[in-house]
Design a protein around this motif. Structure first.
Motif, short mmCIF file in Angstrom:
data_model
loop_
_atom_site.label_atom_id
_atom_site.label_comp_id
_atom_site.label_asym_id
_atom_site.label_seq_id
_atom_site.Cartn_x
_atom_site.Cartn_y
_atom_site.Cartn_z
N GLY A 242 66.75 -12.92 40.26
CA GLY A 242 66.10 -11.38 40.49
C GLY A 242 67.48 -10.93 41.74
O GLY A 242 68.44 -11.75 42.13
N ILE B 17 62.66 -5.91 42.69
CA ILE B 17 63.63 -6.97 42.15
C ILE B 17 64.00 -6.61 41.38
O ILE B 17 63.53 -5.94 40.13
N THR C 106 66.18 -7.34 37.63
CA THR C 106 65.87 -8.86 36.95
C THR C 106 67.17 -9.43 35.70
O THR C 106 67.04 -7.99 35.21
N TYR D 296 63.13 -4.83 35.91
CA TYR D 296 62.97 -4.87 37.15
C TYR D 296 61.51 -4.88 37.57
O TYR D 296 60.36 -4.33 36.52
N LEU E 270 60.78 -15.85 40.81
CA LEU E 270 62.52 -15.49 40.38
C LEU E 270 63.91 -16.02 41.31
O LEU E 270 63.50 -16.48 42.15
#
Length: 213
Positions: A67, A52, A54, A4, A33
Motif C-alpha cells: 500500500g 491507499i 495498491t 486502490y 497491506l
C-alpha cells in the motif's frame, strides 16, 4: 486487479523496522497491506478513513498486497521493482529514505552517494538502478509532476555538501529536507560556497533538533 482501497484504519503493526503492516477494513473485510514506514508515520489513529493505492504481488507463492499514499509512490515502487536484483524490501527502503522528488532526482542525476544511504543499497546496486531507470524516469517525472527546485546547489557542490552532512550523522531524509529549506526558504544561491551551504544546513538541522526535544 485492485488499484486502490478506501476504508477504515483498523491497526498498524511494525513486524520489523522494514516491515510495517496496515490492516484496512473495507466494507467489513480486513485487508493486510505492507506499507512504507513513512506512510505509517502519517496515520494518526485507528478509525480514520483513508485511501491507499495498491500493488499486488505473489512472492514465494504467497500473495502480498503493498500500500502507498499516492499513485506516484506506487508507480515509482513498480519502476524500482523492474530493476534486476531489486526486490520489494529494497524498493521500500529507498522510498523511506528520501522524499519522492528527491529520490527521482537522485536516480536521474546518478547521485550514488545519496542512494546508498538507503539500508541494503550498495554502490553496485545504486549504479544499476541509475543505469536501468534514468531514461525512464526522465520522462515519467514530467507526468508525475516532479520538478527539481531551481535553487538547489550546483551538482559539484551538492555532492560535497551531502557527503559532509552524512559524515556528521544526518540521514538522507534530513539532508534532503535541509537543502530544500536552505534553497527555497532561505534563498541561498545555488553557486554559493560549499561552506555556506553546509553552515546554513547545519543551522537548520540544529534548530529542528531543538524544537523536537
Amino acid at each position: 486487479m485492485i488499484s486502490y482501497l478506501k476504508g477504515i484504519v483498523a491497526g498498524v503493526q511494525a513486524i520489523t523496522p522494514n516491515r510495517v503492516i496496515l490492516t484496512l477494513e473495507v466494507n467489513g473485510t480486513g485487508y493486510d497491506l505492507q506499507i512504507p514506514q513513512r506512510l505509517s508515520n502519517q496515520l494518526t489513529s485507528t478509525g480514520d478513513v483513508i485511501q491507499i493505492f495498491t500493488h499486488y504481488q505473489i512472492r514465494e507463492e504467497v500473495p502480498v498486497l503493498y500500500g502507498f499514499s499516492s499513485p506516484s509512490e506506487r508507480d515509482l515502487f513498480r519502476h524500482l521493482l523492474s530493476v534486476s536484483g531489486i526486490g520489494a524490501a529494497l524498493a521500500i527502503a529507498l522510498l523511506d529514505t528520501m522524499e519522492l522528488p528527491e529520490l527521482v532526482q537522485a536516480i536521474v542525476a546518478a547521485n550514488i552517494q545519496m542512494l546508498i544511504q538507503a539500508p541494503g543499497v550498495g554502490k553496485k546496486t545504486a549504479e544499476r538502478i541509475c543505469l536501468e531507470l534514468k531514461s525512464k524516469l526522465i520522462e515519467w517525472r514530467k507526468s508525475a509532476g516532479f520538478f527539481v527546485a531551481t535553487g538547489r546547489p550546483a551538482p559539484g557542490i551538492l555532492e560535497e555538501v551531502q557527503m559532509t552532512l552524512f559524515a556528521l550523522g544526518y540521514t538522507a531524509h534530513e539532508v534532503s529536507n535541509a537543502l530544500h529549506v536552505v534553497s527555497e526558504d532561505i534563498g541561498l544561491p545555488k553557486n554559493a560556497y560549499v561552506e555556506d551551504w553546509i553552515r546554513q544546513a547545519i543551522a537548520y538541522l540544529s534548530s529542528s533538533e531543538v524544537e523536537c526535544s
